[in-house]
Design an enzyme around this catalytic site. Structure first.
Site, PDB file in Angstrom:
ATOM      1  N   CYS A  21       0.857  -1.182   0.000  1.00 17.38           N
ATOM      2  CA  CYS A  21       0.000   0.000   0.000  1.00 17.38           C
ATOM      3  C   CYS A  21       0.896   1.237   0.000  1.00 17.38           C
ATOM      4  O   CYS A  21       1.962   1.252   0.603  1.00 17.38           O
ATOM      5  CB  CYS A  21      -0.940   0.110   1.197  1.00 17.38           C
ATOM      6  SG  CYS A  21      -2.130  -1.214   1.303  1.00 17.38           S
TER       7      CYS A  21
ATOM      8  N   ARG B 279       3.756  -0.241  -4.977  1.00 15.22           N
ATOM      9  CA  ARG B 279       3.501  -0.808  -3.649  1.00 15.22           C
ATOM     10  C   ARG B 279       2.188  -1.575  -3.575  1.00 15.22           C
ATOM     11  O   ARG B 279       1.886  -2.217  -2.574  1.00 15.22           O
ATOM     12  CB  ARG B 279       3.487   0.304  -2.599  1.00 15.22           C
ATOM     13  CG  ARG B 279       4.756   1.122  -2.549  1.00 15.22           C
ATOM     14  CD  ARG B 279       4.633   2.249  -1.562  1.00 15.22           C
ATOM     15  NE  ARG B 279       4.562   1.749  -0.216  1.00 15.22           N
ATOM     16  CZ  ARG B 279       5.604   1.480   0.553  1.00 15.22           C
ATOM     17  NH1 ARG B 279       6.820   1.696   0.084  1.00 15.22           N
ATOM     18  NH2 ARG B 279       5.454   1.028   1.760  1.00 15.22           N
TER      19      ARG B 279
ATOM     20  N   TRP C 105      -2.657  -2.613  -1.734  1.00 14.29           N
ATOM     21  CA  TRP C 105      -2.337  -4.020  -1.940  1.00 14.29           C
ATOM     22  C   TRP C 105      -3.158  -4.756  -0.895  1.00 14.29           C
ATOM     23  O   TRP C 105      -2.947  -4.599   0.302  1.00 14.29           O
ATOM     24  CB  TRP C 105      -0.851  -4.279  -1.742  1.00 14.29           C
ATOM     25  CG  TRP C 105      -0.454  -5.688  -2.065  1.00 14.29           C
ATOM     26  CD1 TRP C 105      -0.210  -6.200  -3.310  1.00 14.29           C
ATOM     27  CD2 TRP C 105      -0.260  -6.757  -1.141  1.00 14.29           C
ATOM     28  NE1 TRP C 105       0.119  -7.522  -3.209  1.00 14.29           N
ATOM     29  CE2 TRP C 105       0.097  -7.899  -1.892  1.00 14.29           C
ATOM     30  CE3 TRP C 105      -0.356  -6.874   0.237  1.00 14.29           C
ATOM     31  CZ2 TRP C 105       0.354  -9.129  -1.317  1.00 14.29           C
ATOM     32  CZ3 TRP C 105      -0.092  -8.101   0.819  1.00 14.29           C
ATOM     33  CH2 TRP C 105       0.260  -9.215   0.050  1.00 14.29           C
TER      34      TRP C 105
ATOM     35  N   ASN D  18      -1.347   2.051   5.675  1.00 16.59           N
ATOM     36  CA  ASN D  18      -0.467   1.023   5.112  1.00 16.59           C
ATOM     37  C   ASN D  18       0.012   0.158   6.284  1.00 16.59           C
ATOM     38  O   ASN D  18       0.539   0.695   7.249  1.00 16.59           O
ATOM     39  CB  ASN D  18       0.717   1.715   4.425  1.00 16.59           C
ATOM     40  CG  ASN D  18       1.887   0.790   4.111  1.00 16.59           C
ATOM     41  OD1 ASN D  18       3.021   1.219   4.069  1.00 16.59           O
ATOM     42  ND2 ASN D  18       1.632  -0.466   3.885  1.00 16.59           N
ATOM     43  N   GLY D  19      -0.206  -1.154   6.189  1.00 12.99           N
ATOM     44  CA  GLY D  19       0.230  -2.037   7.274  1.00 12.99           C
ATOM     45  C   GLY D  19      -0.880  -3.014   7.635  1.00 12.99           C
ATOM     46  O   GLY D  19      -1.814  -3.210   6.853  1.00 12.99           O
TER      47      GLY D  19
ATOM     48  N   GLU E 294      16.265 -18.322  -8.845  1.00 13.64           N
ATOM     49  CA  GLU E 294      15.931 -16.955  -9.261  1.00 13.64           C
ATOM     50  C   GLU E 294      15.264 -16.948 -10.645  1.00 13.64           C
ATOM     51  O   GLU E 294      14.291 -16.230 -10.877  1.00 13.64           O
ATOM     52  CB  GLU E 294      17.210 -16.096  -9.243  1.00 13.64           C
ATOM     53  CG  GLU E 294      17.111 -14.710  -9.844  1.00 13.64           C
ATOM     54  CD  GLU E 294      16.046 -13.808  -9.222  1.00 13.64           C
ATOM     55  OE1 GLU E 294      15.405 -14.203  -8.243  1.00 13.64           O
ATOM     56  OE2 GLU E 294      15.828 -12.720  -9.769  1.00 13.64           O
TER      57      GLU E 294
ATOM     58  N   LYS F   4      11.528 -15.542 -11.422  1.00 16.09           N
ATOM     59  CA  LYS F   4      11.245 -14.505 -12.419  1.00 16.09           C
ATOM     60  C   LYS F   4      10.137 -14.979 -13.348  1.00 16.09           C
ATOM     61  O   LYS F   4       9.220 -14.236 -13.663  1.00 16.09           O
ATOM     62  CB  LYS F   4      12.479 -14.168 -13.267  1.00 16.09           C
ATOM     63  CG  LYS F   4      13.564 -13.376 -12.608  1.00 16.09           C
ATOM     64  CD  LYS F   4      13.287 -11.898 -12.449  1.00 16.09           C
ATOM     65  CE  LYS F   4      12.694 -11.574 -11.126  1.00 16.09           C
ATOM     66  NZ  LYS F   4      13.514 -11.523  -9.964  1.00 16.09           N
TER      67      LYS F   4
ATOM     68  N   GLU G 233       6.643 -15.070 -11.492  1.00 16.77           N
ATOM     69  CA  GLU G 233       6.006 -13.824 -11.064  1.00 16.77           C
ATOM     70  C   GLU G 233       5.554 -12.949 -12.217  1.00 16.77           C
ATOM     71  O   GLU G 233       4.551 -12.253 -12.087  1.00 16.77           O
ATOM     72  CB  GLU G 233       6.878 -13.036 -10.085  1.00 16.77           C
ATOM     73  CG  GLU G 233       8.178 -12.547 -10.633  1.00 16.77           C
ATOM     74  CD  GLU G 233       9.028 -11.834  -9.573  1.00 16.77           C
ATOM     75  OE1 GLU G 233       8.474 -11.334  -8.597  1.00 16.77           O
ATOM     76  OE2 GLU G 233      10.247 -11.774  -9.767  1.00 16.77           O
TER      77      GLU G 233
ATOM     78  N   HIS H  86      15.647 -37.602  -6.988  1.00 16.61           N
ATOM     79  CA  HIS H  86      15.052 -37.889  -5.680  1.00 16.61           C
ATOM     80  C   HIS H  86      13.570 -37.527  -5.639  1.00 16.61           C
ATOM     81  O   HIS H  86      12.995 -37.379  -4.571  1.00 16.61           O
ATOM     82  CB  HIS H  86      15.821 -37.169  -4.571  1.00 16.61           C
ATOM     83  CG  HIS H  86      17.245 -37.609  -4.486  1.00 16.61           C
ATOM     84  ND1 HIS H  86      17.606 -38.840  -3.977  1.00 16.61           N
ATOM     85  CD2 HIS H  86      18.391 -37.024  -4.917  1.00 16.61           C
ATOM     86  CE1 HIS H  86      18.922 -38.974  -4.073  1.00 16.61           C
ATOM     87  NE2 HIS H  86      19.419 -37.890  -4.648  1.00 16.61           N
TER      88      HIS H  86
ATOM     89  N   LYS I  11       5.931  -4.120  -5.008  1.00 13.79           N
ATOM     90  CA  LYS I  11       7.393  -4.095  -5.002  1.00 13.79           C
ATOM     91  C   LYS I  11       7.987  -4.105  -3.598  1.00 13.79           C
ATOM     92  O   LYS I  11       9.014  -4.704  -3.354  1.00 13.79           O
ATOM     93  CB  LYS I  11       7.885  -2.859  -5.758  1.00 13.79           C
ATOM     94  CG  LYS I  11       9.388  -2.746  -5.807  1.00 13.79           C
ATOM     95  CD  LYS I  11       9.900  -2.730  -7.207  1.00 13.79           C
ATOM     96  CE  LYS I  11      11.405  -2.848  -7.277  1.00 13.79           C
ATOM     97  NZ  LYS I  11      11.833  -4.209  -7.654  1.00 13.79           N
TER      98      LYS I  11
END
Ligand code: F6R
Length: 619
Positions: A2, A27, A98, A124-125, A492, A496, A499, A515, A614
């Site tokens: 947010c 955000r 968000w 925000n939070g 990584e 990528k 997402e 395995h 982000k």
């Protein structure tokens, strides 16, 4: 998550708030809203935009007082939905959401109003005790209009108000548990109050105007003078006046800082997406980060002689804490430091760290790796490490961010402003810092002489990778494999892809396939194999053969001049030959480009992937 913003001055607040929210949209982008007051009429108007984008005017409601009008406009969707909000007034607050509690919906969008519609709040939070507060307020007859945790704040404010907004805020925060930054606007007033505990909030100081924002990107076009609020502080801003108080109401001194970057960095400069621009910025970014060698050398607790102390067990271990991509950089760091400096390293996922009663003591060095410097879990890990007396260091990109301010020593990774939600150049700048750290701890000099040229050469694979994406964008599942320090790169690369393209991908150490995960190998599930010519090359090659024997398609990331790989892989992306320790840095680039082009081919919203934000400022 947010983004929040506040403005008080002589300009049209809506415009300033919307433009600021656009900068904060990274955000969160589930919904957006504004509350603005002017001093012409005595009404409160509330407009929601329904899912079809049509205005649903909730009616003008008259206040008891004869002064300022409080106008609200909020809507599910992106900040651009606010363009049609022409709200008169020069004081206002805004929010981009968000979603944590309650679906993305008009009714769950901020700002929230109390029942008399005198107060507006953006938050925000997470308010962790909101259920109990909601119950208590309901028993007192308060009607809630949303499913959010945030709405309790505005009703508590209304309840505690007896003539002074700051006092009502102080009384309200005594009831709140959790993390928050919030801004409060009251009609009939010429002030905005902002409070912080756990989520970022910065004040911008202008000329006869002042601002609040979740970060400086929203302020930089208006002012370069800022004050970062600390936890347990609140601030009252007026046209010509900014004051800071602690949570007991005691006035504190303003510590003004200057921002030294401008908006130019926030343009796409001809690239289709910020992510692509940021991928292509890596040669300059890596060159900048390499200059940090001297700074890293000067960190008192990292002098090479201390490496011997590790052996003597007087300094016991290095612990790296980070989340997501930054934690994969940390995993590369672990391989590097253990290999080059022979010092034990623990790479901890920050979101797990504090809940497992970690073994951390005053002898340890705890290093936070974070692009934003605001990630709640990484921040909490650092706070715990400090409580236990450990020395703390941050590899942080955003200057003056919370983690940067709290660690004993900060190294700014110099990636510059990263806007694409998927981290790219920040990741490689973190890697460079970890290479430098490993060499520093070993008391050796790193030879990176031709590295930048090789990074540039790797970027020239862009066209080829774009063509490759045509063959692969329709697959629903991928495996990524790598060994040794290329295993974190497999993680990584898979992250990528997930997402930004929403294609499912899993990463494994290549030797782990047999395995279990090899059961997933089929014609429908291609594998991207990191197979550069390093000390485990032959082993990885054998793993590729095992995949081929089960009809799996393989895209290999291999070293230029490798003939053997041509006989096994279906497609090969050749990266330049280098000292094997640098392969992770080179491999990062084709992995980023591969994810980018698959996502672009699928027409995904690359810079703002669904469900993400982000900066993750909630647990
Ligand atoms: C993925 C990504 C995230 C971040 C993570 C930590 O592309 O960007 O996984 O790496 O949320 O963020 P920072 O580095 O800001 O602490």
């Amino acid at each position: 998550m947010c983004g929040i913003i506040g403005y008080i001055g002589n300009k049209e607040a809506s415009k300033i708030l919307i433009s600021g929210l656009e900068k904060l949209e990274y955000r969160g982008y589930d919904s957006a809203g504004l509350a603005v007051i002017d001093n012409k009429e005595n009404k409160t108007s509330e407009i929601n935009r329904n899912n079809n984008g049509n205005k649903t005017n909730n009616g003008n409601k008259t206040n008891n007082n004869n002064n300022n009008t409080l106008h609200i406009f909020k809507s599910k969707g992106r900040v651009s939905r606010l363009y049609s909000a022409i709200l008169p007034g020069k004081i206002g607050i805004g929010h981009t959401r968000w979603a944590t509690h309650g679906l993305p919906a008009d009714k769950n969008s901020h700002p929230f109003l109390d029942e008399k519609k005198e107060f507006a709040v953006v938050h925000n939070g997470i308010i962790e005790n909101y259920l109990e507060l909601k119950e208590e307020l309901r028993e007192q007859g308060v009607q809630f209009s949303s499913e959010t945790d945030s709405e309790v704040i505005v009703h508590l404010l209304a309840k505690h108000y007896s003539g002074d907004v700051k006092d009502a805020v102080l009384k309200t925060i005594r009831r709140l548990k959790g993390a928050y930054a919030f801004c409060v606007l009251k009609n009939n007033s010429e002030e905005i109050i902002g409070a912080r505990n756990g989520s970022p909030l910065v004040i911008g100081l202008g000329n006869n105007e002042n601002f609040f924002a979740s970060d400086v990107s929203a302020l930089v076009e208006h002012t370069k003078n800022v004050v970062y609020l600390n936890d347990f502080e609140l601030s009252r801003i007026r046209h010509k006046d900014v004051e800071i108080f602690d949570f007991n109401g005691k006035k504190k001194e303003l510590k003004i800082k200057k921002i030294d970057w401008d908006l130019e960095q926030a343009q796409k400069s001809g690239y289709k997406h910020f992510m692509l621009k940021e991928i292509f910025e890596q040669p300059q970014v890596i060159a900048e980060s390499l200059k940090l060698e001297l700074e890293i050398k000067k960190i008192p607790f990292l002098m090479p002689k201390k490496a011997e102390e590790f052996e003597n067990k007087s300094l016991q271990k290095i612990i790296l804490v980070a989340c997501g991509t930054a934690s994969y950089a940390g995993l590369v760091g672990k391989y590097l430091i253990e290999k080059i400096a022979r010092i034990p390293v623990i790479n901890e996922t920050a979101s797990e760290f504090r809940y497992k009663d970690p073994l951390v003591s005053k002898d340890d060095i705890v290093i936070a790796i974070s692009q934003s410097g605001e990630t709640a879990d990484t921040l909490a890990a650092i706070r715990l490490a400090k409580q236990r007396g450990a020395k703390t260091l941050g590899f942080i990109n955003v200057i003056d961010s919370t983690i940067a301010r709290e660690v004993d020593h900060v190294i700014y990774t110099r990636a510059g402003l990263e806007i694409g939600v998927a981290s790219t150049k920040a990741f490689t700048s973190q890697l460079v810092c970890l290479y430098l750290l490993a060499f520093q701890l070993a008391g050796k000099k790193m030879n990176s002489s031709s590295l930048i040229e090789k990074i540039k050469e790797t970027l020239s694979l862009n066209k080829e990778i774009k063509e490759l994406s045509e063959q692969y964008f329709n697959y629903s599942n991928f495996l990524y494999i790598g060994r040794n320090m290329n295993f974190p790169l497999a993680l990584e690369g898979a992250l990528k892809l997930k997402e930004i393209s929403y294609i499912h991908a899993e990463a494994y150490p290549a030797g782990e396939l047999k395995h279990g995960p090899i059961a997933l190998v089929s014609e429908e599930t291609p594998t991207l194999a990191l197979c550069p010519q390093d000390e485990v090359y032959d082993k990885t090659l054998s793993n590729i053969e095992e995949i081929k024997a089960r009809k799996g398609k393989v895209i290999a990331l291999a070293t230029q001049g490798d003939e053997k790989i041509k006989q096994v892989a279906d497609n090969i992306i050749f990266i330049p030959k280098t000292d094997p320790i640098f392969y992770p840095l080179l491999s990062a680039i084709p992995l980023q480009l591969f994810a980018y082009h698959l996502a672009d081919r699928k027409e995904c919203d690359i810079d703002k992937p669904r469900n993400l934000a982000k900066s993750v400022t909630v647990e």
